[in-house]
Design a protein around this motif. Structure first.
Motif, PDB file in Angstrom:
ATOM      1  N   UNK A  33       0.976  -1.186  -0.105  1.00 33.30           N
ATOM      2  CA  UNK A  33      -0.172   0.088  -0.232  1.00 33.30           C
ATOM      3  C   UNK A  33       0.966   1.341  -0.110  1.00 33.30           C
ATOM      4  N   UNK A  34       0.906   1.898  -1.169  1.00 35.91           N
ATOM      5  CA  UNK A  34       1.721   3.362  -1.034  1.00 35.91           C
ATOM      6  C   UNK A  34       0.874   4.278  -0.180  1.00 35.91           C
ATOM      7  N   UNK A  35       1.302   4.662   0.809  1.00 35.77           N
ATOM      8  CA  UNK A  35       0.539   5.750   1.569  1.00 35.77           C
ATOM      9  C   UNK A  35       1.074   7.201   1.136  1.00 35.77           C
ATOM     10  N   UNK A  36       2.031   7.379   0.849  1.00 32.87           N
ATOM     11  CA  UNK A  36       2.784   8.547   0.857  1.00 32.87           C
ATOM     12  C   UNK A  36       3.677   8.716  -0.338  1.00 32.87           C
ATOM     13  N   UNK A  37       3.684   9.834  -1.116  1.00 28.79           N
ATOM     14  CA  UNK A  37       4.481  10.054  -2.034  1.00 28.79           C
ATOM     15  C   UNK A  37       5.098  11.624  -1.974  1.00 28.79           C
ATOM     16  N   UNK A  38       6.520  11.704  -2.217  1.00 29.04           N
ATOM     17  CA  UNK A  38       7.203  13.213  -1.889  1.00 29.04           C
ATOM     18  C   UNK A  38       8.064  13.254  -2.921  1.00 29.04           C
ATOM     19  N   UNK A  39       8.177  14.627  -3.150  1.00 28.25           N
ATOM     20  CA  UNK A  39       9.306  14.913  -4.460  1.00 28.25           C
ATOM     21  C   UNK A  39      10.593  15.376  -3.831  1.00 28.25           C
ATOM     22  N   UNK A  40      10.610  15.502  -2.468  1.00 31.63           N
ATOM     23  CA  UNK A  40      11.991  15.528  -1.850  1.00 31.63           C
ATOM     24  C   UNK A  40      12.066  15.383  -0.429  1.00 31.63           C
ATOM     25  N   UNK A  41      13.045  15.304   0.271  1.00 37.46           N
ATOM     26  CA  UNK A  41      13.332  14.687   1.715  1.00 37.46           C
ATOM     27  C   UNK A  41      12.475  15.618   2.675  1.00 37.46           C
ATOM     28  N   UNK A  69       2.126  12.036   9.912  1.00 39.59           N
ATOM     29  CA  UNK A  69       0.785  11.846   9.722  1.00 39.59           C
ATOM     30  C   UNK A  69       0.471  10.490   9.109  1.00 39.59           C
ATOM     31  N   UNK A  70       1.350  10.024   8.490  1.00 38.47           N
ATOM     32  CA  UNK A  70       1.281   8.788   7.613  1.00 38.47           C
ATOM     33  C   UNK A  70       2.675   8.116   7.518  1.00 38.47           C
ATOM     34  N   UNK A  71       2.852   7.068   8.730  1.00 34.49           N
ATOM     35  CA  UNK A  71       4.044   6.629   8.989  1.00 34.49           C
ATOM     36  C   UNK A  71       4.402   5.112   8.189  1.00 34.49           C
ATOM     37  N   UNK A  72       5.029   5.048   7.288  1.00 30.96           N
ATOM     38  CA  UNK A  72       5.317   3.983   6.234  1.00 30.96           C
ATOM     39  C   UNK A  72       6.051   2.735   7.199  1.00 30.96           C
ATOM     40  N   UNK A  73       5.968   1.384   6.571  1.00 27.86           N
ATOM     41  CA  UNK A  73       6.977   0.423   7.065  1.00 27.86           C
ATOM     42  C   UNK A  73       8.520   0.662   6.124  1.00 27.86           C
ATOM     43  N   UNK A  74       8.435   1.101   5.061  1.00 19.54           N
ATOM     44  CA  UNK A  74       9.494   1.238   4.258  1.00 19.54           C
ATOM     45  C   UNK A  74       9.477   2.384   3.563  1.00 19.54           C
ATOM     46  N   UNK A  75      10.938   2.898   3.303  1.00 20.37           N
ATOM     47  CA  UNK A  75      10.629   4.331   2.343  1.00 20.37           C
ATOM     48  C   UNK A  75      11.453   3.848   1.257  1.00 20.37           C
ATOM     49  N   UNK A  76      11.034   4.143  -0.170  1.00 20.53           N
ATOM     50  CA  UNK A  76      12.035   4.114  -1.305  1.00 20.53           C
ATOM     51  C   UNK A  76      12.627   5.426  -1.774  1.00 20.53           C
TER      52      UNK A  76
END
Length: 218
Positions: free
Chosen positions: A30-38, A47-54
């Motif tokens: 489940x992709x819960x977050x997308x960002x264009x920079x750190x 607000x949305x903590x993932x298990x893994x960050x790519x």
């Protein structure tokens, strides 16, 4: 079935869209977050903590290296898999020592991305052929690798069993596989792994493996 929550941080919109499509095809991702920079990732991750960050490396505002540092300090349980075009050996080892759990090049197959995510969730680290070769090149480069005794002349000493466990971890074996190979309980193997982490001052299994290769311990 619990889904693995993912975040994707990359400044290239087309790459993010393509990767989001690939990840969306995996049933338990489940992709819960997308960002264009750190910085954007950090602003939104509470607000949305993932298990893994790519995580990409070269980004505006806040690059991947700085983002990894922040994540390791403030979100140590979140696994980081670097996904980048940078293939320099020193960068691979540097980031593994910082605590990232895996390092993939952007020309990796979709199946390898899925494999890496599952591996870091199950075992804390994903060491593919590219990373293993980078470590071996570092180990065999006599101009940059410290002598073996440099580590053992310090106050940090590993027991013979810890050295054995470390060598098997560097081969990519899981706790259960090591347990079966050297006839110890998984709990005992995990205890050895934790002591090695403490003695070497590394943050996770990937960092410990990078440390071992850097110091010619395997």
């Amino acid at each position: 079935m619990r889904k693995i929550k993912l975040a994707l941080c990359d400044d290239h919109t087309l790459f993010r869209v393509g990767m989001a499509t690939i990840l969306g095809q995996v049933q338990d991702f489940e992709l819960i977050l997308e960002a264009s920079n750190g910085q954007e990732l950090i602003d939104r991750i509470s607000r949305k903590t993932p298990d893994v960050v790519l995580l990409d490396l070269q980004m505006p505002v806040m690059d991947g290296t700085a983002t990894a540092d922040y994540m390791r300090e403030h979100y140590p349980l979140v696994k980081i898999v670097v996904l980048t075009m940078h293939d320099e050996d020193r960068m691979v080892l540097h980031l593994l020592e910082k605590g990232v759990s895996g390092y993939l090049l952007k020309d990796a197959e979709a199946g390898e991305v899925e494999k890496a995510v599952r591996k870091v969730m199950d075992e804390g680290v994903y060491l593919n052929e590219f990373v293993s070769k980078a470590m071996l090149r570092k180990m065999t480069n006599k101009t940059t690798v410290k002598p073996v005794n440099a580590f053992y002349n310090s106050k940090i000493l590993l027991s013979e069993r810890e050295k054995e466990v470390l060598a098997l971890i560097c081969e990519g074996l899981s706790t259960n596989e090591i347990s079966e190979k050297i006839f110890l309980s998984p709990r005992t193997v995990e205890g050895h792994r934790l002591r090695i982490l403490e003695k070497t001052g590394t943050k996770n299994t990937a960092g410990m493996v990078a440390y071992a290769f850097k110091n010619s311990l395997v």
